[in-house]
Design a protein around this motif. Structure first.
Motif, PDB file in Angstrom:
ATOM      1  N   MET A   1       0.813  -1.150  -0.014  1.00  0.00           N
ATOM      2  CA  MET A   1      -0.259   0.104   0.084  1.00  0.00           C
ATOM      3  C   MET A   1       0.866   1.144   0.088  1.00  0.00           C
ATOM      4  O   MET A   1       1.746   1.204   0.749  1.00  0.00           O
ATOM      5  CB  MET A   1      -0.981   0.048   1.279  1.00  0.00           C
ATOM      6  CG  MET A   1      -1.875   1.418   1.321  1.00  0.00           C
ATOM      7  SD  MET A   1      -2.638   1.364   2.861  1.00  0.00           S
ATOM      8  CE  MET A   1      -4.275   0.711   2.673  1.00  0.00           C
TER       9      MET A   1
ATOM     10  N   GLY B   1       5.153  -8.498 -10.524  1.00  0.00           N
ATOM     11  CA  GLY B   1       4.757  -8.349  -9.314  1.00  0.00           C
ATOM     12  C   GLY B   1       6.091  -8.087  -8.268  1.00  0.00           C
ATOM     13  O   GLY B   1       5.790  -8.112  -7.103  1.00  0.00           O
TER      14      GLY B   1
ATOM     15  N   LYS C   1      -9.767  -4.081 -14.545  1.00  0.00           N
ATOM     16  CA  LYS C   1      -9.542  -4.199 -13.183  1.00  0.00           C
ATOM     17  C   LYS C   1      -9.090  -5.619 -12.927  1.00  0.00           C
ATOM     18  O   LYS C   1      -8.267  -5.815 -11.987  1.00  0.00           O
ATOM     19  CB  LYS C   1     -10.966  -4.046 -12.282  1.00  0.00           C
ATOM     20  CG  LYS C   1     -10.869  -3.974 -10.767  1.00  0.00           C
ATOM     21  CD  LYS C   1     -11.976  -3.619 -10.089  1.00  0.00           C
ATOM     22  CE  LYS C   1     -11.769  -3.734  -8.642  1.00  0.00           C
ATOM     23  NZ  LYS C   1     -13.020  -3.219  -8.105  1.00  0.00           N
TER      24      LYS C   1
ATOM     25  N   ILE D   1      -5.347  -6.143 -13.330  1.00  0.00           N
ATOM     26  CA  ILE D   1      -4.340  -5.225 -12.570  1.00  0.00           C
ATOM     27  C   ILE D   1      -4.086  -5.865 -11.315  1.00  0.00           C
ATOM     28  O   ILE D   1      -5.159  -6.161 -10.417  1.00  0.00           O
ATOM     29  CB  ILE D   1      -4.962  -3.652 -12.463  1.00  0.00           C
ATOM     30  CG1 ILE D   1      -5.090  -3.190 -13.738  1.00  0.00           C
ATOM     31  CG2 ILE D   1      -4.072  -2.913 -11.730  1.00  0.00           C
ATOM     32  CD1 ILE D   1      -6.065  -1.931 -13.753  1.00  0.00           C
ATOM     33  N   PRO D   2      -2.599  -6.154 -10.890  1.00  0.00           N
ATOM     34  CA  PRO D   2      -2.364  -6.825  -9.905  1.00  0.00           C
ATOM     35  C   PRO D   2      -2.529  -6.041  -8.465  1.00  0.00           C
ATOM     36  O   PRO D   2      -2.457  -4.765  -8.853  1.00  0.00           O
ATOM     37  CB  PRO D   2      -0.854  -7.241  -9.848  1.00  0.00           C
ATOM     38  CG  PRO D   2      -0.475  -6.238 -10.787  1.00  0.00           C
ATOM     39  CD  PRO D   2      -1.430  -5.817 -11.742  1.00  0.00           C
ATOM     40  N   ASP D   3      -2.976  -6.510  -7.284  1.00  0.00           N
ATOM     41  CA  ASP D   3      -3.150  -5.509  -6.224  1.00  0.00           C
ATOM     42  C   ASP D   3      -1.571  -5.451  -5.708  1.00  0.00           C
ATOM     43  O   ASP D   3      -0.748  -6.181  -5.749  1.00  0.00           O
ATOM     44  CB  ASP D   3      -3.723  -6.594  -4.978  1.00  0.00           C
ATOM     45  CG  ASP D   3      -5.257  -6.853  -5.267  1.00  0.00           C
ATOM     46  OD1 ASP D   3      -5.704  -5.931  -6.047  1.00  0.00           O
ATOM     47  OD2 ASP D   3      -5.570  -8.085  -4.841  1.00  0.00           O
ATOM     48  N   ALA D   4      -1.245  -4.225  -5.359  1.00  0.00           N
ATOM     49  CA  ALA D   4       0.151  -3.804  -4.808  1.00  0.00           C
ATOM     50  C   ALA D   4       0.365  -4.325  -3.468  1.00  0.00           C
ATOM     51  O   ALA D   4      -0.673  -4.649  -2.618  1.00  0.00           O
ATOM     52  CB  ALA D   4      -0.042  -2.344  -4.967  1.00  0.00           C
TER      53      ALA D   4
END
Length: 112
Positions: A1, A19, A106, A109-112
């Protein structure tokens, strides 16, 4: 985050397409030498929102992990009504894309 108080242009690392965090030397700069890796989401044709002419909005992940967006240049139209914390440099443009296009991207798109 990412901390909302941190200017994203000053972040010293970035996520690549795998990633992984990759160190950056100094503020972010566009790397025009990187290639296209994959479309994020569906094309405007797949979404049924095109007249089958050239120039449809699009979203692409680049080989270095950055994102390229093709959209309508609305920089001049928004020049006098930008939020106080939005700055557009002389080498940047404000582009608009359909909400449905971004929503279709969406899942890619990878989660950060």
């Amino acid at each position: 985050m990412i901390d909302s108080d941190v200017d994203p242009c000053d972040i010293k690392a970035a996520l690549n397409h795998a990633g992984e965090w990759v160190p950056m030397n100094g503020p972010w700069e566009a790397d025009a030498g990187t290639g296209f890796l994959r479309r994020l989401g569906r094309s405007m044709k797949e979404l049924g929102e095109t007249a089958n002419t050239d120039g449809c909005p699009d979203i692409w992940e680049l080989e270095n992990g950055d994102i390229a967006v093709v959209g309508r240049d609305v920089t001049a139209a928004y020049a006098g009504r930008l939020p106080a914390d939005v700055t557009i440099r002389s080498d940047e443009r404000l582009v608009m894309i359909p909400r449905r296009l971004l929503a279709s991207a969406k899942p890619d798109i990878p989660d950060a």
